[in-house]
Scaffold this motif. Structure first.
Motif, PDB file in Angstrom:
ATOM      1  N   SER A 151      -6.332  -3.894   0.145  1.00  0.00           N
ATOM      2  CA  SER A 151      -5.236  -3.882  -0.818  1.00  0.00           C
ATOM      3  C   SER A 151      -4.353  -2.652  -0.622  1.00  0.00           C
ATOM      4  N   ASP A 152      -3.141  -2.706  -1.178  1.00  0.00           N
ATOM      5  CA  ASP A 152      -2.251  -1.543  -1.136  1.00  0.00           C
ATOM      6  C   ASP A 152      -2.320  -0.738  -2.430  1.00  0.00           C
ATOM      7  N   GLY A 172      -7.107   2.387   3.803  1.00  0.00           N
ATOM      8  CA  GLY A 172      -5.892   2.033   4.524  1.00  0.00           C
ATOM      9  C   GLY A 172      -5.768   2.657   5.895  1.00  0.00           C
ATOM     10  N   HIS A 177      -3.913  -9.225   8.901  1.00  0.00           N
ATOM     11  CA  HIS A 177      -3.105  -8.115   9.405  1.00  0.00           C
ATOM     12  C   HIS A 177      -3.162  -7.924  10.911  1.00  0.00           C
ATOM     13  N   HIS A 226       2.289  -5.387   2.548  1.00  0.00           N
ATOM     14  CA  HIS A 226       2.162  -3.971   2.921  1.00  0.00           C
ATOM     15  C   HIS A 226       1.701  -3.821   4.362  1.00  0.00           C
TER      16      HIS A 226
END
Length: 277
Positions: free
Chosen positions: A25-26, A33, A68, A108
């Protein structure tokens, strides 16, 4: 908790949405991250923009409903075949692919990718290209000689595997066995990209603590060479995340190709995927 009581990803599964919310998650409280988003995206973008890894078919074998790592790949392959071990992961991934209400927001990660390649105007276009290329999402059985039996996949130009081998392997023999399976799925000269966590014994998703196979860079390198791969690039990054959700020590990115002298064994199954070129 006794490590022998940890769950096994491919046998017990986990909450796919919880995995995404906890690690990808962002949200500001998510600390992973740098390790699980930026490090893979940077190295994938660098690797694919070199231009030598490309073709018709890319096979993705990764942990959970991840997206991603495909932002860089979609530019260089006509077809992406995604293999998952659980229906829950397939449902979560298809929710995003079909742009359904409630799908996990990967914007993101897409933004990080397009910022790295210096073209922020490609944000929506990049997500569209992944959705267009990933038309085949299939369940696989890791214990079968042909994991997609009764369907035979076309030989792949490239396989990407992200956070996967450490989650499904119980020991060193398992790790080498799955590398052998990957090799059999690749064309001669085909490429394998591995992204993994080193020296890890567990990872946590929600209330579930799951087994992870601990290995180091030296073992990964020797295993690849032993199974007929030539390593083209390898990078290791020390852990920056501070969290007890997992105990990995570092993350690794390896790009390799299958030696031309290694022969593939293909299953004599009754069905096959037809790829329209």
């Amino acid at each position: 908790m006794d490590p022998s009581s940890y769950k096994l990803y491919h046998e017990h599964g986990f909450d796919s949405r919880q995995q995404l919310e906890s690690y990808f998650s962002d949200q500001q409280e998510i600390v992973f991250g740098e390790d699980v988003l930026k490090f893979p995206i940077e190295n994938l973008a660098k690797t694919f923009t070199m231009g030598h890894i490309k073709g018709d078919v890319l096979v993705d074998l990764s942990l959970g409903p991840l997206v991603h790592h495909l932002y860089a790949a979609c530019e260089f392959f006509k077809h992406i075949i995604v293999l998952k071990v659980s229906d829950r992961c397939i449902m979560e991934l298809k929710r995003w692919l079909d742009t359904r209400t409630g799908a996990f927001d990967w914007e993101h990660a897409a933004k990080l990718h397009v910022d790295l390649i210096g073209n922020s105007d490609q944000l929506q276009d990049r997500e569209g290209k992944v959705r267009s290329a990933a038309q085949h999402v299939m369940k696989c059985d890791l214990e079968k000689e042909n994991m997609t039996d009764p369907i035979v996949l076309p030989p792949a130009d490239c396989i990407i595997s992200v956070w996967f081998l450490e989650a499904i392997c119980k020991d060193q023999d398992d790790y080498r066995r799955y590398l052998r399976k990957f090799s059999e799925m690749l064309k001669p000269g085909g490429h394998l990209i591995l992204i993994g966590a080193l020296d890890v014994t567990y990872f946590t998703v929600g209330k579930d603590k799951l087994h992870a196979f601990p290995y180091d860079e030296d073992f990964a390198r020797k295993s690849l060479v032993g199974e007929g791969f030539v390593i083209d690039f390898c990078k290791v990054k020390a852990r920056t995340a501070v969290s007890d959700l997992s105990d990995y020590k570092s993350v690794i990115f390896i790009a390799a190709h299958k030696s031309l002298c290694v022969e593939s064994k293909r299953s004599n199954s009754t069905l096959s995927i037809i790829i329209n070129k």
